[in-house]
Enzyme design. Structure first.
Site, PDB file in Angstrom:
ATOM      1  N   LYS A   1     -13.239 -36.491 -26.788  1.00  0.00           N
ATOM      2  CA  LYS A   1     -14.578 -37.070 -26.873  1.00  0.00           C
ATOM      3  C   LYS A   1     -14.658 -38.100 -27.992  1.00  0.00           C
ATOM      4  O   LYS A   1     -15.334 -39.113 -27.860  1.00  0.00           O
ATOM      5  CB  LYS A   1     -15.628 -35.984 -27.030  1.00  0.00           C
ATOM      6  CG  LYS A   1     -15.838 -35.274 -25.705  1.00  0.00           C
ATOM      7  CD  LYS A   1     -16.959 -34.298 -25.742  1.00  0.00           C
ATOM      8  CE  LYS A   1     -17.142 -33.665 -24.365  1.00  0.00           C
ATOM      9  NZ  LYS A   1     -17.644 -32.308 -24.448  1.00  0.00           N
TER      10      LYS A   1
ATOM     11  N   LYS B   1      -9.225 -33.987 -12.606  1.00  0.00           N
ATOM     12  CA  LYS B   1     -10.333 -33.033 -12.726  1.00  0.00           C
ATOM     13  C   LYS B   1     -11.638 -33.617 -12.188  1.00  0.00           C
ATOM     14  O   LYS B   1     -11.974 -34.751 -12.476  1.00  0.00           O
ATOM     15  CB  LYS B   1     -10.516 -32.665 -14.202  1.00  0.00           C
ATOM     16  CG  LYS B   1     -11.675 -31.708 -14.467  1.00  0.00           C
ATOM     17  CD  LYS B   1     -11.828 -31.427 -15.944  1.00  0.00           C
ATOM     18  CE  LYS B   1     -13.068 -30.621 -16.275  1.00  0.00           C
ATOM     19  NZ  LYS B   1     -14.345 -31.306 -16.114  1.00  0.00           N
TER      20      LYS B   1
ATOM     21  N   LYS C   1     -18.566 -34.652 -14.026  1.00  0.00           N
ATOM     22  CA  LYS C   1     -19.749 -35.451 -13.704  1.00  0.00           C
ATOM     23  C   LYS C   1     -19.775 -36.789 -14.422  1.00  0.00           C
ATOM     24  O   LYS C   1     -20.478 -37.694 -14.026  1.00  0.00           O
ATOM     25  CB  LYS C   1     -21.032 -34.669 -13.957  1.00  0.00           C
ATOM     26  CG  LYS C   1     -21.180 -34.087 -15.323  1.00  0.00           C
ATOM     27  CD  LYS C   1     -22.430 -33.230 -15.383  1.00  0.00           C
ATOM     28  CE  LYS C   1     -22.372 -32.250 -16.541  1.00  0.00           C
ATOM     29  NZ  LYS C   1     -22.120 -30.887 -16.142  1.00  0.00           N
TER      30      LYS C   1
HETATM   31  P1  ADP Z   1     -18.284 -31.658 -16.528  1.00  0.00           P
HETATM   32  O1  ADP Z   1     -16.832 -31.481 -16.831  1.00  0.00           O
HETATM   33  O2  ADP Z   1     -18.544 -32.171 -15.184  1.00  0.00           O
HETATM   34  O3  ADP Z   1     -19.032 -32.412 -17.605  1.00  0.00           O
HETATM   35  P2  ADP Z   1     -19.202 -29.306 -17.774  1.00  0.00           P
HETATM   36  O4  ADP Z   1     -18.332 -29.713 -18.896  1.00  0.00           O
HETATM   37  O5  ADP Z   1     -20.677 -29.283 -18.000  1.00  0.00           O
HETATM   38  O6  ADP Z   1     -18.875 -30.204 -16.529  1.00  0.00           O
HETATM   39  O7  ADP Z   1     -18.726 -27.891 -17.262  1.00  0.00           O
HETATM   40  C1  ADP Z   1     -19.552 -26.813 -16.978  1.00  0.00           C
HETATM   41  C2  ADP Z   1     -18.713 -25.667 -16.462  1.00  0.00           C
HETATM   42  O8  ADP Z   1     -18.044 -26.038 -15.266  1.00  0.00           O
HETATM   43  C3  ADP Z   1     -17.601 -25.210 -17.428  1.00  0.00           C
HETATM   44  O9  ADP Z   1     -17.447 -23.815 -17.302  1.00  0.00           O
HETATM   45  C4  ADP Z   1     -16.395 -25.914 -16.906  1.00  0.00           C
HETATM   46  O10 ADP Z   1     -15.199 -25.239 -17.222  1.00  0.00           O
HETATM   47  C5  ADP Z   1     -16.646 -25.887 -15.421  1.00  0.00           C
HETATM   48  N1  ADP Z   1     -15.980 -27.023 -14.760  1.00  0.00           N
HETATM   49  C6  ADP Z   1     -16.287 -28.337 -14.897  1.00  0.00           C
HETATM   50  N2  ADP Z   1     -15.470 -29.102 -14.142  1.00  0.00           N
HETATM   51  C7  ADP Z   1     -14.617 -28.245 -13.530  1.00  0.00           C
HETATM   52  C8  ADP Z   1     -13.545 -28.414 -12.608  1.00  0.00           C
HETATM   53  N3  ADP Z   1     -13.197 -29.609 -12.171  1.00  0.00           N
HETATM   54  N4  ADP Z   1     -12.883 -27.317 -12.189  1.00  0.00           N
HETATM   55  C9  ADP Z   1     -13.245 -26.090 -12.626  1.00  0.00           C
HETATM   56  N5  ADP Z   1     -14.246 -25.858 -13.480  1.00  0.00           N
HETATM   57  C10 ADP Z   1     -14.938 -26.909 -13.936  1.00  0.00           C
END
Ligand code: ADP
Ligand code: TRP
Length: 332
Positions: free
Chosen positions: A112, A195, A198
């Site tokens: 980040k 991965k 969002k």
């Molecule tokens: P993003 O990565 O889209 O910003 P977040 O960081 O808010 O999403 O993640 C929220 C939850 O969803 C966490 O528990 C994270 O581990 C899970 N998560 C996010 N992306 C994935 C993915 N591609 N595969 C599995 N789990 C995910």
């Protein structure tokens, strides 16, 4: 035996398939028998989005999406992080015993910091201590999250152990990242980068609110090539990703058919993507419909948030009182 479970998601966008399989789906069974807390991490959102537009709307949207995924406000405690300020006091206590070096070594911090070089703020650095506070404020032992959160969970265990050791207590459990049945999950994105996330730009993530045309457009644009030319050749990562998505939403026979076609070089990626888009739409449709039916029900959503806030605060206040006692804070 009943356990305490906690997880959270930042309200910085809509929920996608990765969030569902990494975090939410694990909750559905757990909420039947355990003391479960699932919250919207709006404080954490400020580490990357310091001046959010429509914060309240975003929180409402994510709460509606939680419910649409099957989180049940009568079984689990669904709440908003900023409604439970007790966790912030625990965050402060953990920060007193968190060291710069270990915080700087966390991969998500480094990533980040690279992505937002003009805003490497202290909240970003102490993201793992706030996360530890979120989990340990309820003294939870299991945390349903995706693979990307493994290191943050390791930090949570470090802070729990350190607290216990420093104050000569066994007060906090050492929580583990949890996935139902097997390994932690990583759902791949559609842009070939590995991965689903969002914030990776349009086209990488399939959101639970995406309509049929959007799903089709995103999948048809996913990277492919002109196909294998040698039998049983190794699959490139971006093709493997499409198969991983098929594994989630398609029938076994369908998957086998395309895998065989890859092996004997007869595969047509256009057909495979059409099939994936159709299966994906079928999978997403019930979520989409449910979200649409509750997102504008303000009365229901504020009732759920209030119910969750009261339950979460009760649990958090108990912990904070005990932690103050352990450290030695007493009124004079
Ligand atoms: P993003 O990565 O889209 O910003 P977040 O960081 O808010 O999403 O993640 C929220 C939850 O969803 C966490 O528990 C994270 O581990 C899970 N998560 C996010 N992306 C994935 C993915 N591609 N595969 C599995 N789990 C995910
Ligand atoms: N760090 C998590 C994410 O980005 C969100 C989160 C904040 C969380 N606090 C938590 C997850 C506590 C589980 C438990 O996805």
């Amino acid at each position: 035996m009943s356990s305490k479970i906690v997880s959270g998601i930042r309200p910085t966008g809509n929920l996608h398939l990765g969030n569902y399989f990494g975090a939410l789906r694990n909750f559905l069974k757990l909420q039947e028998e355990n003391d479960c807390y699932f919250f919207i991490a709006d404080y954490h959102g400020l580490t990357t989005h310091p001046t959010p537009e429509n914060l309240q709307e975003n929180v409402k949207q994510v709460l509606a999406e939680f419910v649409a995924c099957g989180l049940d406000p009568d079984k689990a405690t669904l709440y908003v992080q900023s409604d439970v300020p007790e966790a912030i006091e625990l965050y402060l206590f953990f920060n007193m015993n968190a060291y710069l070096g270990e915080l700087q070594r966390v991969t998500t911090f480094k990533e980040k910091a690279r992505k937002q070089p003009n805003n490497v703020n202290a909240g970003l650095l102490t993201y793992p201590t706030l996360m530890a506070a979120d989990i340990l404020i309820h003294r939870a032992s299991k945390v349903p999250v995706g693979k990307d959160q493994e290191q943050n969970l390791e930090m949570t265990r470090t802070f729990a152990k350190r607290f216990n050791h420093m104050y000569q207590t066994e007060y906090f459990p050492e929580p583990v990242a949890y996935n139902f049945g097997d390994e932690l999950v990583k759902v791949p994105g559609l842009d070939g980068s590995g991965k689903m996330g969002k914030s990776e730009g349009f086209g990488n993530a399939i959101f639970l609110i995406d309509d049929e045309a959007t799903i089709k457009k995103k999948i048809m644009k996913a990277k492919t090539d002109s196909g294998p030319t040698e039998k049983n050749s190794e699959m490139p990562d971006y093709i493997q990703n499409l198969f991983s998505l098929m594994d989630i939403v398609s029938e076994t026979d369908t998957i086998t058919q395309y895998k065989d076609a890859f092996a004997d070089c007869s595969i047509r990626y256009g057909d495979m993507k059409k099939q994936l888009a159709a299966d994906m739409n079928e999978f997403i449709a019930p979520f989409r419909d449910k979200i649409q039916s509750i997102v504008s029900n303000d009365e229901l959503l504020s009732k759920i948030a209030k119910q969750g806030r009261d339950k979460a605060r009760e649990s958090a206040q108990r912990t904070i009182k005990e932690v103050r006692d352990i450290i030695g804070f007493k009124s004079i």
